[in-house]
Design an enzyme around this catalytic site. Structure first.
Site, PDB file in Angstrom:
ATOM      1  N   ASN A  90       0.848  -1.182   0.000  1.00  9.55           N
ATOM      2  CA  ASN A  90       0.000   0.000   0.000  1.00  9.55           C
ATOM      3  C   ASN A  90       0.889   1.239   0.000  1.00  9.55           C
ATOM      4  O   ASN A  90       2.129   1.145   0.034  1.00  9.55           O
ATOM      5  CB  ASN A  90      -0.981  -0.010   1.173  1.00  9.55           C
ATOM      6  N   ALA A  91       0.295   2.417  -0.034  1.00 10.97           N
ATOM      7  CA  ALA A  91       1.074   3.648  -0.202  1.00 10.97           C
ATOM      8  C   ALA A  91       2.054   3.859   0.946  1.00 10.97           C
ATOM      9  O   ALA A  91       3.216   4.222   0.719  1.00 10.97           O
ATOM     10  CB  ALA A  91       0.123   4.843  -0.327  1.00 10.97           C
ATOM     11  N   GLN A  92       1.602   3.629   2.182  1.00  7.84           N
ATOM     12  CA  GLN A  92       2.486   3.833   3.320  1.00  7.84           C
ATOM     13  C   GLN A  92       3.634   2.830   3.315  1.00  7.84           C
ATOM     14  O   GLN A  92       4.783   3.172   3.621  1.00  7.84           O
ATOM     15  CB  GLN A  92       1.696   3.737   4.621  1.00  7.84           C
ATOM     16  N   GLU A  93       3.320   1.572   2.990  1.00  6.85           N
ATOM     17  CA  GLU A  93       4.368   0.548   2.942  1.00  6.85           C
ATOM     18  C   GLU A  93       5.410   0.868   1.875  1.00  6.85           C
ATOM     19  O   GLU A  93       6.623   0.690   2.088  1.00  6.85           O
ATOM     20  CB  GLU A  93       3.732  -0.822   2.683  1.00  6.85           C
ATOM     21  N   ASP A 125      -6.788  -7.132   1.474  1.00 14.13           N
ATOM     22  CA  ASP A 125      -6.938  -8.555   1.160  1.00 14.13           C
ATOM     23  C   ASP A 125      -7.898  -8.756  -0.005  1.00 14.13           C
ATOM     24  O   ASP A 125      -7.688  -9.614  -0.866  1.00 14.13           O
ATOM     25  CB  ASP A 125      -7.461  -9.315   2.383  1.00 14.13           C
TER      26      ASP A 125
END
Length: 489
Positions: A205-208, A275
């Protein structure tokens, strides 16, 4: 995404087999109401009303793969505690085709407990195993994966950072998959994605993504730069997709970046939406879909999931509901008996109350509309049984129906109060009611509850019979007679 396109993609992914390897969590939801502050400390007191357990982490991925029309085998690790049997039972109940739950002595089964007041999550309590799995557990998992590889169309690594997907395990599973010619999709966690290099697709995701490369992922140009930086580190990974919430998703493949813009949606709960997206992406990869198409399907699925509470799943029927109608669409709300039964089963799995009513509906009039609106008001989804042309003739006589079944079904399916329409050949809808097993049977006040076909079956399952009020002055037979009289003048 238009409905016709969604239907084609959903047909392509149906039945694809996923082998899921990752951290399965036991998710608990404690629902209640806050009415006071504790006397012991300035904190709210939650009065518990109910408690539910469901699969989280890789378990929620398994649920989503199955709900979208695929099949899933699960390989995971659990502790030797009281939670392990519950995890194994839930995996079986959700329809996993096989479950290999390696138990490691002295290890805790990962759990997550959320406390919810009304529709607002108050706080969450995690119980983590603490540390990576043992070398012995690694060897056992690799042996299970090697045996199961032949029966999979795609391998999915679902890393929730609970210590199962060690660098050694990730590299070995990816190596086994590549040797077997199986694509691998990864939901990553933590730092250093080199452990996943060699996968077909990695989806942070964007933060990861921002944490991994140390770059912002706000605008499209920033997402492109971050994807490019990560791709430069992963020589053996052909594609990366970053999920960006309300901004959609971005894909880098063969040096080219594609952006898919998300549709504005009402967000109820984002739990587990990643998910849902990964499930759609993985089935798309298994089906050999172009990644831009798989990404669009994943966005539609994730956007549908965030409109539900908790770690929810979505069904193909719900995705068709959420897709944009197109000019060339067939009337997808008109189903066969068999497909309607499957649709009702998926609604039941999602906790929806299903109503049923039936009739000839030869010439739609305000009385019909009032009855259908009343029927829809007592349930979450309404299925309408429609007498076939031959059935109408037997019941109403020669010259009826005025409109053929295809036209009558299309008119009903266009109504906001109607979710699905099924044409039946019999004189009564009892066989159809038994096939789809609704929760509520609704008929007009000109019928007695005890005389309704299927009423005994509904009651035997704990369902209810609802009698809808009639709108006086409306009758199809009267309309037909009036038209005949007018024509003879």
């Amino acid at each position: 995404m238009q409905r016709q396109e969604a239907s084609i993609l959903l047909s392509a992914i149906a039945g694809k087999r996923a082998l899921v390897v990752g951290d399965v969590l036991l998710d608990s939801f404690v629902y209640g109401e806050v009415k006071r502050i504790s006397r012991e400390a300035p904190v709210p007191v939650l009065s518990e009303r109910r408690r539910e357990m469901m699969l989280g982490g890789a378990g929620n991925l398994v649920r989503n793969l199955i709900s979208l029309g695929g099949t899933a085998s699960a390989v995971s690790v659990a502790g030797d505690d009281a939670h392990a049997p519950a995890v194994e039972a839930l995996l079986g109940e959700c329809g996993a085709s096989s479950v290999a739950l390696v138990q490691q002595p002295g290890r805790k089964t990962p759990t997550k407990t959320r406390y919810v007041s009304g529709s607002q999550q108050m706080f969450c309590v995690d119980c983590d195993p603490g540390g990576s799995i043992s070398p012995d557990s690694e060897r056992r998992i690799i042996a299970v994966v090697a045996d199961a590889m032949g029966g999979a169309d795609v391998v999915v690594l679902s890393d929730y950072g609970r210590g199962m997907l060690t660098p050694e395990l990730c590299r070995e599973v990816i190596s086994l998959a590549r040797a077997a010619g199986k694509p691998v999709c990864v939901d990553p966690r933590g730092a250093d994605y080199s452990r996943y290099d060699g996968a077909t697709l990695i989806k942070p995701n964007a933060q990861e993504l921002a944490d991994e490369v140390g770059l912002p992922v706000g605008s499209d140009s920033e997402a492109e730069a971050a994807l490019g930086a990560l791709k430069a580190r992963l020589d053996s990974t052909p594609a990366l997709i970053v999920t960006r919430g309300a901004q959609g998703m971005s894909l880098i493949e063969n040096g080219t970046v594609h952006h898919h813009r998300a549709r504005p949606r009402s967000v109820y709960d984002v739990s587990g939406a990643g998910d849902t997206a990964l499930a759609a992406l993985s089935l798309g990869v298994a089906a050999g879909l172009p990644l831009v198409d798989a990404m669009a399907l994943a966005d539609l699925a994730a956007g549908t999931a965030v409109g539900k509470a908790g770690t929810a799943t979505v069904s193909p029927e719900e995705l068709l509901d959420a897709a944009i109608p197109g000019a060339g669409d067939a009337d997808w709300r008109v189903l066969s008996r068999e497909k309607a039964a499957g649709t009702v089963q998926s609604w039941h799995r999602n906790g929806l109350k299903v109503g049923f009513t039936n009739g000839c509906f030869d010439i739609l009039h305000p009385g019909h509309l009032a009855s259908l609106r009343h029927a829809r008001s007592v349930c979450d989804r309404l299925v309408v049984g429609l007498n076939s042309d031959a059935s109408v003739t037997r019941l109403k006589g020669e010259g009826r129906p005025v409109n053929p079944a295809a036209h009558r079904a299309a008119m009903l399916a266009a109504l906001e109060s109607v979710d699905r329409v099924v044409v039946f050949e019999e004189d009564t809808p009892e066989a159809l009611i038994r096939a789809i097993a609704p929760d509520v049977l609704v008929k007009g006040a000109d019928y007695r509850p005890d005389d309704l076909p299927g009423a005994d079956f509904i009651r035997s399952r704990g369902g209810e019979i609802v009698i809808a009020p009639l709108q006086p002055g409306f009758s199809t037979t009267a309309l037909v007679e009036k038209m005949k009289a007018d024509a003879s003048r």
